[in-house]
Motif scaffolding. Structure first.
Motif, PDB file in Angstrom:
ATOM      1  N   GLN A   3       0.835  -1.202   0.000  1.00  0.00           N
ATOM      2  CA  GLN A   3       0.000   0.000   0.000  1.00  0.00           C
ATOM      3  C   GLN A   3       0.868   1.250   0.000  1.00  0.00           C
ATOM      4  O   GLN A   3       1.827   1.349   0.747  1.00  0.00           O
ATOM      5  CB  GLN A   3      -0.902   0.012   1.235  1.00  0.00           C
ATOM      6  N   THR A   4       0.537   2.209  -0.860  1.00  0.00           N
ATOM      7  CA  THR A   4       1.268   3.468  -0.907  1.00  0.00           C
ATOM      8  C   THR A   4       0.778   4.374   0.219  1.00  0.00           C
ATOM      9  O   THR A   4      -0.405   4.698   0.295  1.00  0.00           O
ATOM     10  CB  THR A   4       1.063   4.172  -2.259  1.00  0.00           C
ATOM     11  N   LYS A   5       1.690   4.769   1.085  1.00  0.00           N
ATOM     12  CA  LYS A   5       1.335   5.632   2.203  1.00  0.00           C
ATOM     13  C   LYS A   5       1.723   7.087   1.964  1.00  0.00           C
ATOM     14  O   LYS A   5       1.204   8.000   2.610  1.00  0.00           O
ATOM     15  CB  LYS A   5       2.005   5.132   3.488  1.00  0.00           C
ATOM     16  N   ALA A   6       2.652   7.283   1.002  1.00  0.00           N
ATOM     17  CA  ALA A   6       3.108   8.649   0.734  1.00  0.00           C
ATOM     18  C   ALA A   6       3.451   8.823  -0.743  1.00  0.00           C
ATOM     19  O   ALA A   6       3.963   7.907  -1.387  1.00  0.00           O
ATOM     20  CB  ALA A   6       4.325   8.978   1.588  1.00  0.00           C
ATOM     21  N   VAL A   7       3.158  10.001  -1.261  1.00  0.00           N
ATOM     22  CA  VAL A   7       3.529  10.363  -2.633  1.00  0.00           C
ATOM     23  C   VAL A   7       4.551  11.485  -2.556  1.00  0.00           C
ATOM     24  O   VAL A   7       4.373  12.458  -1.819  1.00  0.00           O
ATOM     25  CB  VAL A   7       2.299  10.824  -3.444  1.00  0.00           C
ATOM     26  N   LEU A   8       5.631  11.346  -3.315  1.00  0.00           N
ATOM     27  CA  LEU A   8       6.698  12.347  -3.381  1.00  0.00           C
ATOM     28  C   LEU A   8       6.718  12.898  -4.801  1.00  0.00           C
ATOM     29  O   LEU A   8       6.872  12.147  -5.763  1.00  0.00           O
ATOM     30  CB  LEU A   8       8.035  11.692  -3.033  1.00  0.00           C
ATOM     31  N   LEU A   9       6.534  14.213  -4.924  1.00  0.00           N
ATOM     32  CA  LEU A   9       6.389  14.819  -6.242  1.00  0.00           C
ATOM     33  C   LEU A   9       7.496  15.802  -6.592  1.00  0.00           C
ATOM     34  O   LEU A   9       7.889  16.641  -5.768  1.00  0.00           O
ATOM     35  CB  LEU A   9       5.047  15.572  -6.323  1.00  0.00           C
ATOM     36  N   ASP A  10       7.987  15.689  -7.805  1.00  0.00           N
ATOM     37  CA  ASP A  10       8.831  16.712  -8.411  1.00  0.00           C
ATOM     38  C   ASP A  10       7.907  17.876  -8.798  1.00  0.00           C
ATOM     39  O   ASP A  10       6.683  17.716  -8.823  1.00  0.00           O
ATOM     40  CB  ASP A  10       9.500  16.097  -9.647  1.00  0.00           C
ATOM     41  N   ILE A  11       8.473  19.039  -9.088  1.00  0.00           N
ATOM     42  CA  ILE A  11       7.643  20.180  -9.487  1.00  0.00           C
ATOM     43  C   ILE A  11       7.689  20.417 -11.000  1.00  0.00           C
ATOM     44  O   ILE A  11       6.700  20.225 -11.702  1.00  0.00           O
ATOM     45  CB  ILE A  11       8.051  21.462  -8.729  1.00  0.00           C
ATOM     46  N   GLU A  12       8.841  20.853 -11.507  1.00  0.00           N
ATOM     47  CA  GLU A  12       8.952  21.221 -12.918  1.00  0.00           C
ATOM     48  C   GLU A  12       8.654  20.039 -13.832  1.00  0.00           C
ATOM     49  O   GLU A  12       9.320  19.012 -13.775  1.00  0.00           O
ATOM     50  CB  GLU A  12      10.350  21.747 -13.228  1.00  0.00           C
ATOM     51  N   GLY A  13       7.638  20.179 -14.671  1.00  0.00           N
ATOM     52  CA  GLY A  13       7.283  19.125 -15.606  1.00  0.00           C
ATOM     53  C   GLY A  13       6.398  18.057 -15.001  1.00  0.00           C
ATOM     54  O   GLY A  13       5.915  17.181 -15.706  1.00  0.00           O
ATOM     55  N   THR A  14       6.187  18.135 -13.678  1.00  0.00           N
ATOM     56  CA  THR A  14       5.373  17.132 -12.987  1.00  0.00           C
ATOM     57  C   THR A  14       4.084  17.752 -12.460  1.00  0.00           C
ATOM     58  O   THR A  14       2.996  17.424 -12.903  1.00  0.00           O
ATOM     59  CB  THR A  14       6.161  16.483 -11.841  1.00  0.00           C
ATOM     60  N   THR A  15       4.212  18.671 -11.517  1.00  0.00           N
ATOM     61  CA  THR A  15       3.025  19.374 -11.004  1.00  0.00           C
ATOM     62  C   THR A  15       2.814  20.690 -11.726  1.00  0.00           C
ATOM     63  O   THR A  15       1.699  21.211 -11.777  1.00  0.00           O
ATOM     64  CB  THR A  15       3.156  19.683  -9.505  1.00  0.00           C
ATOM     65  N   SER A  16       3.894  21.223 -12.260  1.00  0.00           N
ATOM     66  CA  SER A  16       3.878  22.578 -12.812  1.00  0.00           C
ATOM     67  C   SER A  16       4.660  22.657 -14.111  1.00  0.00           C
ATOM     68  O   SER A  16       5.535  21.832 -14.369  1.00  0.00           O
ATOM     69  CB  SER A  16       4.473  23.560 -11.794  1.00  0.00           C
ATOM     70  N   SER A  17       4.357  23.664 -14.898  1.00  0.00           N
ATOM     71  CA  SER A  17       5.000  23.848 -16.195  1.00  0.00           C
ATOM     72  C   SER A  17       6.471  24.230 -16.059  1.00  0.00           C
ATOM     73  O   SER A  17       6.833  25.091 -15.259  1.00  0.00           O
ATOM     74  CB  SER A  17       4.269  24.937 -16.977  1.00  0.00           C
ATOM     75  N   ILE A  18       7.317  23.591 -16.848  1.00  0.00           N
ATOM     76  CA  ILE A  18       8.731  23.968 -16.901  1.00  0.00           C
ATOM     77  C   ILE A  18       8.845  25.401 -17.409  1.00  0.00           C
ATOM     78  O   ILE A  18       9.684  26.175 -16.957  1.00  0.00           O
ATOM     79  CB  ILE A  18       9.516  23.015 -17.822  1.00  0.00           C
ATOM     80  N   ALA A  19       7.965  25.772 -18.328  1.00  0.00           N
ATOM     81  CA  ALA A  19       7.996  27.122 -18.903  1.00  0.00           C
ATOM     82  C   ALA A  19       7.768  28.186 -17.836  1.00  0.00           C
ATOM     83  O   ALA A  19       8.347  29.274 -17.902  1.00  0.00           O
ATOM     84  CB  ALA A  19       6.953  27.247 -20.009  1.00  0.00           C
ATOM     85  N   PHE A  20       6.920  27.890 -16.843  1.00  0.00           N
ATOM     86  CA  PHE A  20       6.650  28.863 -15.789  1.00  0.00           C
ATOM     87  C   PHE A  20       7.934  29.222 -15.050  1.00  0.00           C
ATOM     88  O   PHE A  20       8.217  30.391 -14.789  1.00  0.00           O
ATOM     89  CB  PHE A  20       5.616  28.321 -14.805  1.00  0.00           C
ATOM     90  N   VAL A  21       8.709  28.206 -14.726  1.00  0.00           N
ATOM     91  CA  VAL A  21       9.963  28.442 -14.009  1.00  0.00           C
ATOM     92  C   VAL A  21      10.976  29.154 -14.908  1.00  0.00           C
ATOM     93  O   VAL A  21      11.586  30.142 -14.517  1.00  0.00           O
ATOM     94  CB  VAL A  21      10.550  27.112 -13.495  1.00  0.00           C
ATOM     95  N   ALA A  22      11.122  28.653 -16.130  1.00  0.00           N
ATOM     96  CA  ALA A  22      12.136  29.181 -17.043  1.00  0.00           C
ATOM     97  C   ALA A  22      11.788  30.556 -17.608  1.00  0.00           C
ATOM     98  O   ALA A  22      12.661  31.406 -17.787  1.00  0.00           O
ATOM     99  CB  ALA A  22      12.366  28.202 -18.195  1.00  0.00           C
ATOM    100  N   GLU A  23      10.498  30.777 -17.884  1.00  0.00           N
ATOM    101  CA  GLU A  23      10.095  32.008 -18.571  1.00  0.00           C
ATOM    102  C   GLU A  23       9.505  33.077 -17.657  1.00  0.00           C
ATOM    103  O   GLU A  23       9.397  34.238 -18.048  1.00  0.00           O
ATOM    104  CB  GLU A  23       9.087  31.660 -19.674  1.00  0.00           C
ATOM    105  N   VAL A  24       9.112  32.683 -16.436  1.00  0.00           N
ATOM    106  CA  VAL A  24       8.533  33.655 -15.512  1.00  0.00           C
ATOM    107  C   VAL A  24       9.403  33.841 -14.261  1.00  0.00           C
ATOM    108  O   VAL A  24       9.865  34.941 -13.972  1.00  0.00           O
ATOM    109  CB  VAL A  24       7.097  33.248 -15.091  1.00  0.00           C
TER     110      VAL A  24
END
Length: 210
Positions: A3-24
């Motif tokens: 059973q999965t008890k925890a989820v570990l997430l990257d941000i860029e390209g996973t939860t959020s746009s890479i463009a947001f970080v790079a362009e904003v």
């Protein structure tokens, strides 16, 4: 099946746009870097002490241009972005399926953590001031480069210890294969996400079934 008890997430390209970080975010930090340092000399002095060379601003700007994963840069960027988020100039980008997935996991009792090369402060800003509102109440914790490089298995072993659960009970999601490989080497479950539709395990967080 474990059973999965925890989820570990990257941000860029996973939860959020890479463009947001790079362009904003990066250009915003670059534009305000010199003036922020000048206005907060004492506060940033310990951070600047970790930056080599005589012209600290020039070094930091070069690091921004090359997306250097340097802790002092990430820390300083986080401080600069905090001003932008506070005055409403910046809003953190998240894909539409991100808040939906966070809510689904959170209500199911799954702990959700973030692991990004961006500083913990910067992570909290993106999710705390996101275009979908404040998502931080659903997040259990954050990890950044102070834990270790994202492409080394030892970093994921440290995260596992910090979470207090077994590696096999954690699912890591990232858009970078070397990071997925490192997580798997540490015993975590891991999925490669490609939002552009290329070869990957998933193409949206809505596809993650725990």
């Amino acid at each position: 099946m474990t059973q999965t008890k925890a989820v570990l997430l990257d941000i860029e390209g996973t939860t959020s746009s890479i463009a947001f970080v790079a362009e904003v975010l990066f250009p915003y930090a670059a534009r305000h870097l010199a003036s922020y340092i000048e206005a907060h000399c004492e506060e940033v002095a310990p951070i600047l002490a970790e930056v080599p060379g005589d012209d600290k601003v020039a070094t930091l700007l070069a690091w921004i241009a090359e997306d250097r994963k340097a802790t002092p840069l990430k820390t300083l960027q986080g401080l600069i972005w905090a001003q932008g988020y506070a005055d409403g100039t910046l809003q953190g980008h998240v894909y539409p399926d991100t808040p939906e997935a966070l809510h689904r996991w959170y209500t199911a009792g799954v702990s959700i953590y973030i692991y990004s090369s961006g500083s913990i402060a910067a992570q909290k800003l993106i999710f705390g001031h996101s275009i979908a509102g404040d998502l931080t109440p659903m997040l259990s914790g954050y990890f950044d480069t102070t834990t270790g490089p994202k492409r080394e298995a030892e970093s994921y072993a440290k995260i596992t210890a910090a979470m207090g659960c077994e590696a096999k009970e954690i699912l890591f999601v990232s858009d970078m294969q070397p990071e997925v490989d490192a997580a798997r080497a540490a015993g975590l479950g891991a999925l490669l996400i490609d939002r552009a539709g290329g070869p990957a395990d998933i193409h949206s967080l809505s596809e993650v079934r725990l």
